[in-house]
Write a protein that holds these residues in place. Structure first.
Motif, mmCIF file in Angstrom:
data_model
loop_
_atom_site.group_PDB
_atom_site.id
_atom_site.type_symbol
_atom_site.label_atom_id
_atom_site.label_comp_id
_atom_site.label_asym_id
_atom_site.label_seq_id
_atom_site.Cartn_x
_atom_site.Cartn_y
_atom_site.Cartn_z
ATOM 1 N N THR A 185 0.754 -1.183 -0.131
ATOM 2 C CA THR A 185 0.076 0.016 0.181
ATOM 3 C C THR A 185 0.535 1.320 -0.008
ATOM 4 O O THR A 185 1.731 1.528 0.806
ATOM 5 N N ASP A 186 0.625 2.100 -0.937
ATOM 6 C CA ASP A 186 1.165 3.517 -0.991
ATOM 7 C C ASP A 186 0.172 4.507 -0.444
ATOM 8 O O ASP A 186 -0.665 5.032 -1.252
ATOM 9 N N TYR A 187 0.218 4.778 0.851
ATOM 10 C CA TYR A 187 -0.765 5.850 1.406
ATOM 11 C C TYR A 187 -0.427 7.035 0.811
ATOM 12 O O TYR A 187 -1.822 7.787 0.875
ATOM 13 N N ASN A 188 0.510 7.594 0.183
ATOM 14 C CA ASN A 188 0.475 9.081 -0.345
ATOM 15 C C ASN A 188 -0.477 8.970 -1.640
ATOM 16 O O ASN A 188 -1.033 9.902 -1.822
ATOM 17 N N ARG A 189 -0.705 7.707 -2.289
ATOM 18 C CA ARG A 189 -1.530 7.872 -3.448
ATOM 19 C C ARG A 189 -2.645 7.010 -3.460
ATOM 20 O O ARG A 189 -3.466 6.457 -4.066
ATOM 21 N N SER A 190 -3.266 6.902 -2.030
ATOM 22 C CA SER A 190 -4.566 5.925 -1.745
ATOM 23 C C SER A 190 -5.676 6.995 -1.231
ATOM 24 O O SER A 190 -5.530 8.113 -0.651
ATOM 25 N N VAL A 230 9.422 15.194 -2.838
ATOM 26 C CA VAL A 230 9.122 14.808 -1.484
ATOM 27 C C VAL A 230 7.988 14.305 -1.323
ATOM 28 O O VAL A 230 6.836 14.582 -1.799
ATOM 29 N N SER A 231 7.863 13.260 -0.263
ATOM 30 C CA SER A 231 6.628 12.600 0.112
ATOM 31 C C SER A 231 6.714 12.351 1.638
ATOM 32 O O SER A 231 7.586 12.409 2.465
ATOM 33 N N GLU A 232 5.328 12.047 2.227
ATOM 34 C CA GLU A 232 5.377 11.819 3.495
ATOM 35 C C GLU A 232 5.583 10.406 3.718
ATOM 36 O O GLU A 232 4.845 9.702 3.003
ATOM 37 N N TYR A 233 6.407 9.851 4.664
ATOM 38 C CA TYR A 233 6.395 8.612 4.831
ATOM 39 C C TYR A 233 6.209 7.918 6.277
ATOM 40 O O TYR A 233 7.086 8.496 7.415
ATOM 41 N N GLY A 234 5.032 7.599 6.479
ATOM 42 C CA GLY A 234 4.566 7.095 7.562
ATOM 43 C C GLY A 234 4.870 5.648 7.847
ATOM 44 O O GLY A 234 5.785 4.781 7.246
ATOM 45 N N GLY A 235 4.117 4.656 8.781
ATOM 46 C CA GLY A 235 4.455 3.449 8.929
ATOM 47 C C GLY A 235 3.395 2.895 9.807
ATOM 48 O O GLY A 235 2.545 3.567 10.365
ATOM 49 N N PHE A 236 3.540 1.771 10.365
ATOM 50 C CA PHE A 236 2.254 0.877 11.110
ATOM 51 C C PHE A 236 2.999 0.246 12.051
ATOM 52 O O PHE A 236 3.939 -0.804 11.527
ATOM 53 N N ASN A 237 2.646 0.240 13.381
ATOM 54 C CA ASN A 237 3.464 -0.496 14.370
ATOM 55 C C ASN A 237 2.410 -1.480 14.776
ATOM 56 O O ASN A 237 1.327 -1.195 15.306
ATOM 57 N N ARG A 241 8.324 13.885 6.421
ATOM 58 C CA ARG A 241 8.541 14.290 4.950
ATOM 59 C C ARG A 241 10.125 13.690 4.874
ATOM 60 O O ARG A 241 11.156 14.302 5.208
ATOM 61 N N MET A 242 10.175 13.074 3.501
ATOM 62 C CA MET A 242 11.534 12.571 3.028
ATOM 63 C C MET A 242 11.674 12.939 1.414
ATOM 64 O O MET A 242 10.776 12.627 0.845
ATOM 65 N N TYR A 243 13.054 12.870 1.231
ATOM 66 C CA TYR A 243 13.287 12.837 -0.474
ATOM 67 C C TYR A 243 12.703 11.249 -0.783
ATOM 68 O O TYR A 243 13.214 10.553 -0.175
ATOM 69 N N ASP A 244 12.045 11.208 -2.065
ATOM 70 C CA ASP A 244 11.947 10.234 -2.511
ATOM 71 C C ASP A 244 12.914 9.301 -3.224
ATOM 72 O O ASP A 244 13.898 10.107 -3.576
ATOM 73 N N ALA A 245 12.937 8.051 -3.298
ATOM 74 C CA ALA A 245 14.162 7.551 -4.169
ATOM 75 C C ALA A 245 14.133 7.947 -5.472
ATOM 76 O O ALA A 245 13.228 8.413 -6.081
ATOM 77 N N GLY A 246 15.377 8.009 -5.990
ATOM 78 C CA GLY A 246 15.440 8.597 -7.450
ATOM 79 C C GLY A 246 15.907 10.125 -7.209
ATOM 80 O O GLY A 246 16.410 10.604 -8.341
#
Length: 660
Positions: A210-215, A459-466, A477-482
């Motif tokens: 799942t790509d939360y930025n685009r869902s 740049v995108s937001e990178y979350g996660g789930f514990n 917020r982090m720089y995207d791959a590439g």
């Protein structure tokens, strides 16, 4: 710690006892109102979620009748909206696919039309067409469950008698059996202590990352790679289950930045040195003037961002690029008050992904390799028929993509291109995320200062789930791959040892999940990229386009009518010929039957015989020596159907024009 029992593998066979409709949840514009779930080559299949729903219903009924414990259903099939850690008894299952695929996927289907009656009269506007899957076809799939649950799961599978849409009209009568399979123990070569593990995943069912930025709220998009954090989570949960003592002792080394699980990228042409596609390339609309904005910061007039896919390799100055293949499916949740449609994008089955695990402590590699071999389940919806992969793992000296980086002897390194291989974010002196901390980077590179000349980033937001605490972790917020940074050095330039150390350990935040991985490309390598080329995915050639085939059939029918194909025979005689066709449509001896009819009429004398000559020739041409190439791909039944359609059409023509 004692080893957890491996799951028992059951082979599921589903046979269609009547024509069946596995609805895909949508209709085709200008086509069927009820469409069937099809794979990319047009063959029918039953989604994992649908199969699981049927199994849940059947198991629920079975336990209710036999007075068994009702909470077993939730233990085996999960609760709605469940997000806990992997439970010991959860079932895994796969979608059901055709056991034997015919040459032409069209032969699997039949078209039907339905109407609603009101007071025995057809209600206006209720004509619907459906594509159904012909009876007699067999589908197979797998269920993996614990030893103790085998008999319950087998009984529940046997209890599935009806499935799909229009059951009230006799569609979807099925027979399901699940038999245990002797699972072969595959011996994997043992892996010794190493600082770098290379793993390969083959997707055997679709995988959802799942790509939360685009869902959105009713659609989930997927990343095109297998996330390092997902591999890490899977490894941790397998080790915690199978080797609890070892896991407790080595938890810190395994789950902190000391061990870095890198994401796995899709591999094309067996070349595992895959990079995320480099940002910053522009070209004119016609594809000419392909260049990077990082050379001098200039973008020439009229140029647009070049499409370079999501992944690439660089060979002889050419950027070869591609994307992971993804597909989508729809789910329908029927509630009491409303129906929700939910769309999920996922990575297609049948692809290879390569990734790496970098370890500071070489001694934990053998244990990791032990649990990460064979069949693994990864990603979202992995209890709903998704996420089944075959995984293999081996020791290696360094990731293959390093050959683009510091493993290449660099020039005097006055200018380097720093590529983010994974999302990248660093912190400032107060511990706040700040993009790139240049002073820190200079320190790590062992130089006085670093200057950023130009960069091309997103740049995108990178979350996660514990999973342990069942909550979302804060998004950063982090720089995207590439993302690419052109950096230069005043005075001293960094040496191989420093560059290589950063490529091994990464920079900044969340490195345990594979974030913060960078690669330093030399100016000569980056400057050599002068062209791009897409890597084509070679799929099985699609058969004739159906719309095109329908057009050819109609054109042929019109032409035959214009040429008065029936000669002088009357409508009733034509009716007799059509009756033979309809009756023997599915039989091999149809041509003998028709020729018998013509021979019988020939006995009535020369005049009658000549009347039928034109008709006889047409029938023999269509059924045994078709003049048109598109007819050659049709089987006898389809050719007979073509004749019947022609006869029907000619009657309509006559009705319209008086007897022509």
């Amino acid at each position: 710690g004692e080893c957890m029992s491996r799951q028992v593998e059951l082979q599921v066979r589903l046979e269609l006892l009547s024509d069946t409709i596995f609805g895909s949840g949508h209709s085709i514009p200008g086509g069927e109102d009820i469409a069937v779930c099809q794979d990319e080559n047009g063959y029918p299949y039953l989604k994992g979620t649908t199969f699981k729903g049927l199994l849940r219903e059947s198991m629920h009924d079975l336990l209710e009748w036999s007075g068994g414990p009702m909470d077993t259903v939730e233990e085996l099939l999960g609760k709605e909206g469940w997000t806990g850690t992997a439970g010991g008894r959860r079932l895994h299952l796969t979608p059901l696919t055709l056991e034997e695929k015919p040459e032409e996927s069209e032969t699997c289907y039949d078209h039907r039309t339905f109407t609603s009656l009101e007071n025995d009269v057809v209600k206006t506007g209720t004509l619907r067409s459906a594509m159904c899957i012909c009876r007699g076809q067999k589908f197979i799939g797998k269920i993996f469950c614990e030893e103790q649950d085998v008999s319950l799961v087998r009984e529940s599978a046997r209890g599935i008698k009806w499935l799909g849409t229009m059951r009230s009209r006799g569609f979807g009568h099925v027979k399901v059996i699940a038999e245990p399979v002797k699972s072969q123990k595959i011996a994997f070569p043992a892996v010794g202590a190493t600082h770098c593990l290379h793993y390969t995943l083959y997707t055997e069912t679709p995988v959802s990352m799942t790509d939360y930025n685009r869902s959105g709220e009713n659609s989930w998009d997927t990343h095109g790679c297998i996330a390092g954090s997902a591999v890490r989570g899977m490894a941790a949960s397998l080790l915690a289950q199978r080797e609890p003592d070892w896991f407790a002792a080595n938890k810190i080394a395994l789950l902190t930045e000391k061990t870095r699980f890198l994401s796995a990228f899709p591999v094309q042409n067996d070349n595992p040195a895959v990079l995320p596609s480099l940002k910053g390339f522009y070209e004119q609309k016609d594809g000419s003037d392909f260049h990077s904005v990082l050379e001098d910061g200039e973008i020439s007039e009229g140029s647009k961002r070049a499409d370079v896919g999501s992944f690439c390799t660089i060979e002889n100055g050419v950027l070869h690029y591609w994307n992971a293949r993804t597909g989508g499916s729809q789910r329908i949740q029927r509630g009491a008050d409303k129906t929700n449609i939910f769309q999920t994008r996922s990575i297609d089955a049948g692809q290879r992904f390569d990734g790496y695990i970098l370890l500071d402590d070489a001694s934990i590699a053998p244990k990791l390799a032990e649990v990460l071999c064979g069949t693994v389940w990864i990603g979202a919806d992995r209890y709903d028929g998704m996420g089944k992969c075959r995984m293999s793992i081996e020791a290696c000296d360094a990731p293959a993509y390093r050959r683009y980086g510091s493993m290449q002897r660099h020039d005097d390194n006055k200018v380097l291109y720093m590529l983010a291989l994974s999302p990248l974010g660093m912190t400032n002196e107060y511990g706040e995320p700040c993009g790139i901390n240049w002073d820190m980077l200079a320190e790590n590179l062992g130089v006085a200062s670093v200057t950023s000349e130009f960069s091309s980033t997103s740049v995108s937001e990178y979350g996660g789930f514990n999973r342990q605490w069942k909550c979302h972790t804060p998004a950063i917020r982090m720089y995207d791959a590439g993302s690419l940074f052109k950096i230069s050095f005043d005075g001293e330039s960094p040496d191989e040892a420093h560059l290589s150390a950063i490529e091994q350990s990464g920079l900044g935040l969340r490195r345990a999940e594979g974030f913060g991985q960078v690669l330093f490309l030399s100016e000569s390598l980056f400057g050599s990229i002068k062209a791009k080329q897409p890597v084509e995915y070679t799929a099985a050639p699609r058969r004739q386009n159906m719309a095109e085939l329908r057009r050819k059939r109609l054109t042929w029918i019109m032409e035959q009518c214009e040429q008065k194909f029936a000669g002088d025979i009357s409508d009733s005689q034509l009716g007799s010929i059509q009756a033979i066709c309809e009756e023997h449509k599915h039989r091999a001896d149809i041509l003998q039957k028709l020729n018998g009819f013509f021979a019988h009429n020939a006995e009535k004398g020369e005049q009658t015989s000549s009347k039928f000559a034109k008709m006889k020739q047409l029938v023999n041409t269509v059924l045994s020596h078709p003049s048109e190439p598109w007819m050659e791909n049709m089987d006898t039944t389809e050719r007979v159907q073509l004749l019947c359609d022609l006869f029907d059409h000619s009657r309509k023509e006559d009705a319209g024009h008086g007897n022509v």
